[in-house]
Design a protein around this motif. Structure first.
Motif, PDB file in Angstrom:
ATOM      1  N   UNK A 354       0.765  -1.253   0.000  1.00 26.42           N
ATOM      2  CA  UNK A 354       0.000   0.000   0.000  1.00 26.42           C
ATOM      3  C   UNK A 354       0.796   1.304   0.000  1.00 26.42           C
ATOM      4  N   UNK A 358       3.192   1.679  -5.930  1.00 23.75           N
ATOM      5  CA  UNK A 358       3.163   2.578  -7.086  1.00 23.75           C
ATOM      6  C   UNK A 358       4.460   3.333  -7.317  1.00 23.75           C
ATOM      7  N   UNK A 429      -5.274   1.365   8.524  1.00 23.49           N
ATOM      8  CA  UNK A 429      -5.800   0.026   8.403  1.00 23.49           C
ATOM      9  C   UNK A 429      -5.889  -0.080   6.865  1.00 23.49           C
ATOM     10  N   UNK A 431      -7.442  -1.896   3.252  1.00 27.06           N
ATOM     11  CA  UNK A 431      -8.535  -2.661   2.654  1.00 27.06           C
ATOM     12  C   UNK A 431      -8.036  -3.797   1.767  1.00 27.06           C
ATOM     13  N   UNK A 486      -6.084  -0.996  -8.625  1.00 26.75           N
ATOM     14  CA  UNK A 486      -5.579  -0.399  -7.388  1.00 26.75           C
ATOM     15  C   UNK A 486      -6.098  -1.068  -6.125  1.00 26.75           C
TER      16      UNK A 486
ATOM     17  N   UNK B 174     -14.199  -1.264  -9.119  1.00 24.49           N
ATOM     18  CA  UNK B 174     -12.991  -2.081  -9.065  1.00 24.49           C
ATOM     19  C   UNK B 174     -12.814  -3.029 -10.236  1.00 24.49           C
ATOM     20  N   UNK B 179      -5.042  -0.045 -15.088  1.00 22.84           N
ATOM     21  CA  UNK B 179      -3.721  -0.424 -14.600  1.00 22.84           C
ATOM     22  C   UNK B 179      -3.060   0.683 -13.772  1.00 22.84           C
ATOM     23  N   UNK B 180      -3.500   1.870 -14.002  1.00 17.46           N
ATOM     24  CA  UNK B 180      -2.858   2.968 -13.279  1.00 17.46           C
ATOM     25  C   UNK B 180      -3.511   3.357 -11.964  1.00 17.46           C
ATOM     26  N   UNK B 181      -4.625   2.750 -11.685  1.00 21.53           N
ATOM     27  CA  UNK B 181      -5.298   3.091 -10.433  1.00 21.53           C
ATOM     28  C   UNK B 181      -4.330   2.904  -9.274  1.00 21.53           C
ATOM     29  N   UNK B 182      -4.272   3.886  -8.413  1.00 21.21           N
ATOM     30  CA  UNK B 182      -3.352   3.840  -7.273  1.00 21.21           C
ATOM     31  C   UNK B 182      -3.879   2.980  -6.128  1.00 21.21           C
ATOM     32  N   UNK B 183      -2.942   2.396  -5.440  1.00 22.81           N
ATOM     33  CA  UNK B 183      -3.335   1.533  -4.329  1.00 22.81           C
ATOM     34  C   UNK B 183      -3.696   2.286  -3.052  1.00 22.81           C
ATOM     35  N   UNK B 184      -3.339   3.550  -2.990  1.00 24.12           N
ATOM     36  CA  UNK B 184      -3.606   4.268  -1.743  1.00 24.12           C
ATOM     37  C   UNK B 184      -5.089   4.445  -1.439  1.00 24.12           C
ATOM     38  N   UNK B 185      -5.919   4.082  -2.393  1.00 23.83           N
ATOM     39  CA  UNK B 185      -7.358   4.197  -2.142  1.00 23.83           C
ATOM     40  C   UNK B 185      -7.748   3.189  -1.072  1.00 23.83           C
ATOM     41  N   UNK B 186      -6.914   2.193  -0.881  1.00 26.28           N
ATOM     42  CA  UNK B 186      -7.224   1.171   0.107  1.00 26.28           C
ATOM     43  C   UNK B 186      -6.744   1.499   1.509  1.00 26.28           C
ATOM     44  N   UNK B 187      -6.109   2.644   1.655  1.00 28.86           N
ATOM     45  CA  UNK B 187      -5.618   3.021   2.986  1.00 28.86           C
ATOM     46  C   UNK B 187      -6.742   3.709   3.762  1.00 28.86           C
TER      47      UNK B 187
END
Lengths: 497, 386
Positions: A354, A358, A429, A431, A486, B174, B179-187
């Motif tokens: 997380x 990126x 936390x 997801x 993502x 989702x 492919x470029x979607x950032x992972x920080x959306x899950x934080x």
DNA sequence: GGGTTTTGGGG
């Protein structure tokens, strides 16, 4: 005369200080050929005051440890074709060996043994009889030197990418700045390597008199050695791994192993622990205490002992089953298993997934990861809403609440808010999703299929129990996740409780 | 909600500290039967003061009153010279603190249960029996797990309180194949507390002012004892408040300590002496580095136990410091190696901050620790380590 | 040397 010389220490260890380093691994004095004559351990002259040189196979070792303000020691047990079996009657196949004690002023000047069966070359060691046994002494702080050659294709550290690769005749680690090798040594190395492989194939090497069964650990007075299989490696925190061990006696024990000190350990491997003590203060689980001189080593690939134990020792999860019956358990329980096809998939922390996914080139190029975490909260909190009606065309989900029949397929749409050791202290936390609309994670709940939980009371009850199990303290999930848009989706993972 | 310890915990420290965590950090809820005098071995006295219960070592935190009383009753004994001696902590309490575990080795996961010492005395003649090699309680598997449990509870409570409205990603969102979607959306932030560190705890953090061992050292050896010997008097201590910058500013404020709530329990700590360290049949032990005319211990099981009138003020150690009188020499009790070590330690610290616990030392701290003396009892011998 | 440091989560 000499070949394969390197300018830098071939060891991967980082030399923090740059004080006057010890002499070369092979001090070059004469220009003539065989400057060093290697003797068999049994031939070394006990009366000789002259230093001697030899090649030997390591069958035991302490971790290099500090003894006082100016000294570090590493003690090894070594064998060679002339010394490896006790001759006395009634000793069966008990191993015989010589001891080798290396002394240095710096930790970095001593060899770190991660695997038994590897080869060590020593220059300028003295020998004497100590407690009726041949003891070689190597003063690395003066003029002695050492070099380690891997018996297997790769050294323990090279296998985990923690050390630069080397060819057969180049040591994976050595003392001093340089390393020298005489032409005639190639044969010596190849011969002893072959001997080592056969020796470990035919004998236990670590004979029964060299370790204690875990079911006898509590009765030991002081420290003892262990030979066991690593059933599980649980990351207790940023610096520590907790090993779950089980030996031939069937007894399970846990022990803390610092990640930096023992980076080579892997689940399923058989190891020998040099020096452990029974922890009398652990009342919730069996624990072994290690000291700074304790070592945990694996065995070379041909090891008969390791092979037998790997196949013989299995995990029945008895400790976990008992733990789950308590309100609070101090035994970590990994609730899941991932499909065997992902056995080789490297694990990544939540921090990597997380916070670096990126930005890191390596991570951003991949989309499937193995990861471990604990679930702090599950959404929806109402278990009945875990399963929804899904319309593949509109990609819309609908609650199954109510009597009206919903169209589409029933799928799990659950969000886990998770955390792990790498994110233990922060305020986040993360997801991780269990969305089965595309089939990913469909078998997560061990047989409980996505059904209308407003109607199927049986399924609902089981899932409510899983909800509790997943969010309870000390429950962990070992999963494979796939990155899509993502988001991370669990797949090929199944609860086994 | 707490665990069931079917077997009696042998380590007094582990049992005590574990109970504190399992009771939400509230010392008042810790079993009263555990609040008895603590007899312990001083494993190290400088630059770190560490005591053991025969199994683990922990850092005792001395209040100003404890130090003052000690110096008053034992004018010729230096706290800093108590290495290898036995001390009895008659009045104490426990409190939870948030600290920086990267700097405080007697803490875990940024939490530290502190043993606050309000009153203690030395048992200079007593020798405890050999025990296992003492290890850091904060590195113990079960204890670490207990602290993780404590944090786990705090986190779940915080989450239940702050994440009432659920927000689950839509499937449509989702499945784009982006492919470029950032992972920080899950934080997801656990609590609204400021900073990146989770801090939404509900326990009442302790704030008892204590004196750093470095200050005690200066008090006993002289402010320039160190610089005279080549080191620097200006030393910095690690630990205390979380975050360096924060620690500095915080302590700078010098908040006052309320002496009342302070140690609810301090008063309860009396009863009879606890047998912290296992006693064993005595056997005269002789130590090499400390030439002390150690009284040979009586043959009985318990032993030498000099029950020096613990509470009385008159008591003077039968056998004061090694030199017979209070020593001001920093080299006392030290081997050349140790001496070198502490000089290096000071050297390394110089230039750092000056505060430790983030609290002011000067003012009297909490609780009127009434020194209650237990009867020093079961003495035993501890053979000297090399 | 089958052991005990501080670098005080390699030592």
């Amino acid at each position: 005369m000499s070949s394969a010389a390197k300018n830098q220490r071939s060891t991967s260890r980082v030399t923090k200080k740059k004080t006057t380093g010890p002499k070369d691994a092979a001090p070059k004095k004469a220009e003539k050929g065989s400057k060093y004559e290697y003797v068999e351990l049994t031939k070394a002259q006990l009366t000789s005051v002259t230093a001697q040189h030899f090649y030997a196979v390591v069958i035991d070792a302490t971790f290099p440890y500090k003894t006082n303000q100016e000294r570090y020691i590493c003690s090894l047990k070594i064998v060679d074709p002339s010394l490896y079996l006790k001759k006395e009657k009634g000793t069966g196949d008990n191993s015989d060996y010589a001891t080798l004690v290396l002394y240095a002023k710096r930790f970095e000047d001593l060899p770190i043994i991660h695997r038994l069966g590897d080869i060590i070359r020593i220059h300028r060691a003295t020998i004497r009889l100590y407690n009726g046994q041949r003891q070689f002494n190597a003063n690395i702080f003066y003029s002695s030197s050492w070099a380690l050659f891997s018996t297997d294709k790769k050294s323990a550290l090279q296998e985990i990418g923690g050390q630069e690769a080397t060819s057969d005749l180049v040591p994976f680690s050595h003392s001093g700045k340089n390393f020298t090798f005489q032409k005639n040594e190639a044969g010596i190395v190849q011969n002893i390597r072959k001997w080592a492989q056969q020796y470990f194939t035919q004998y236990s090497v670590i004979s029964n008199d060299m370790f204690t069964a875990l079911n006898k650990a509590q009765a030991q007075k002081g420290d003892f050695d262990v030979v066991a299989k690593i059933l599980q490696i649980h990351e207790l925190d940023e610096y520590t791994n907790e090993l779950k061990l089980k030996d031939a006696s069937g007894q399970v024990f846990y022990t803390l192993a610092l990640k930096l000190k023992f980076p080579h350990l892997r689940t399923g491997e058989v190891v020998r622990i040099r020096s452990a003590t029974y922890d009398e203060t652990s009342t919730q689980k069996k624990v072994l205490l290690l000291s700074h001189y304790s070592n945990i080593v694996t065995f070379i690939s041909t090891s008969k002992l390791a092979k037998e134990l790997r196949g013989k020792i299995t995990d029945d999860r008895a400790v976990e089953k008992a733990a789950l019956k308590q309100d609070v358990s101090l035994s970590a329980v990994v609730l899941t298993e991932v499909d065997k096809k992902h056995a080789g998939l490297p694990a990544h922390s939540l921090h990597d997934l997380f916070h670096n996914a990126d930005s890191d080139k390596e991570l951003s190029s991949k989309d499937t990861f193995r990861t471990q975490f604990y679930v702090t909260k599950i959404e929806p909190s109402d278990v009945k809403e875990w399963v929804k009606a899904y319309d593949r065309k509109t990609k819309k989900v609908t609650s199954l609440k109510g009597s009206a029949a919903k169209g589409g397929d029933n799928i799990f749409q659950v969000s886990f808010l998770v955390k792990d050791a790498s994110t233990q202290l922060n305020n986040n936390t993360y997801r991780v999703l269990l969305y089965t609309h595309d089939g990913l994670g469909a078998n997560f709940f061990n047989g409980v299929k996505a059904d209308n939980l407003h109607k199927n009371a049986d399924a609902r009850k089981k899932l409510e129990e899983y909800s509790e199990l997943l969010t309870r303290f000390n429950s962990y999930v070992d999963a494979v996740v796939e990155r899509r848009n993502g988001f991370y989706f669990i797949k090929d993972t199944r609860i086994v409780y | 909600m707490s665990k069931s310890q079917q077997v009696q915990q042998q380590s007094a420290f582990k049992q005590l500290y574990t109970e504190l965590f399992n009771n939400g950090g509230d010392f008042g809820k810790v079993s009263n039967n555990l609040k008895k005098p603590l007899k312990c071995y001083v494993k190290e006295s400088y630059p770190h003061f560490l005591v053991t219960d025969g199994y683990f070592f922990v850092t005792p935190y001395f209040t100003k009153e404890a130090v003052t009383e000690f110096h008053s009753k034992f004018p010729n004994v230096n706290i800093v010279d108590l290495h290898d001696k036995v001390i009895v902590i008659n009045n104490w309490s426990l409190e939870l603190r948030r600290v920086n575990s990267a700097e405080v080795f007697t803490s875990y996961a940024n939490l530290e249960a502190r043993l606050i010492v309000h009153s203690f005395k030395p048992n200079l003649q007593e020798r405890l029996n050999p025990t296992r090699y003492p290890v850091n309680l904060y590195r113990d598997d079960e204890f670490k797990t207990t602290i993780q449990h404590f944090r786990h509870q705090a986190l779940q409570q915080s989450l239940a309180k702050n994440l009432k409205q659920e927000n689950i990603p839509d499937i449509a969102k989702v499945t784009g194949g982006d492919k470029k979607a950032k992972v920080d959306a899950g934080i997801v932030r656990a609590s609204t507390s400021k900073g990146d560190e989770f801090s939404d705890f509900s326990f009442k953090e302790g704030n008892t002012a204590t004196i750093r061992i470095q200050d005690i050292f200066v008090q006993e050896k002289g402010k320039d004892a160190l610089s005279k010997l080549g080191g620097e008097g200006d030393v910095k201590v690690k630990g205390g408040a979380r975050g360096k910058a924060k620690a500095a500013s915080k302590s700078a404020k010098g908040k006052k300590v309320s002496a009342k709530k302070a140690d609810v329990a301090a008063a309860d700590v009396r009863k009879s002496v606890d047998k912290i360290v296992k006693y064993t049949p005595n056997k005269p032990s002789s130590r090499k580095e400390t030439p002390q005319k150690s009284q040979s211990v009586p043959a009985a099981g318990k032993s030498s136990a000099k029950k020096t009138a613990t509470g009385s003020k008159k008591t003077l150690p039968a056998n004061p410091s090694p030199s017979g009188k209070k020593s001001t020499k920093t080299t006392d009790q030290m081997t050349m190696a140790q001496f070198k070590r502490y000089l290096e330690w000071h050297e390394k610290k110089k230039g750092g901050k000056t505060s430790s616990g983030g609290k002011v030392l000067g003012k009297r701290s909490a609780g009127k620790a009434s020194a209650t003396s237990g009867k020093a009892s079961k003495a035993s011998k501890r053979s000297a380590k090399k």
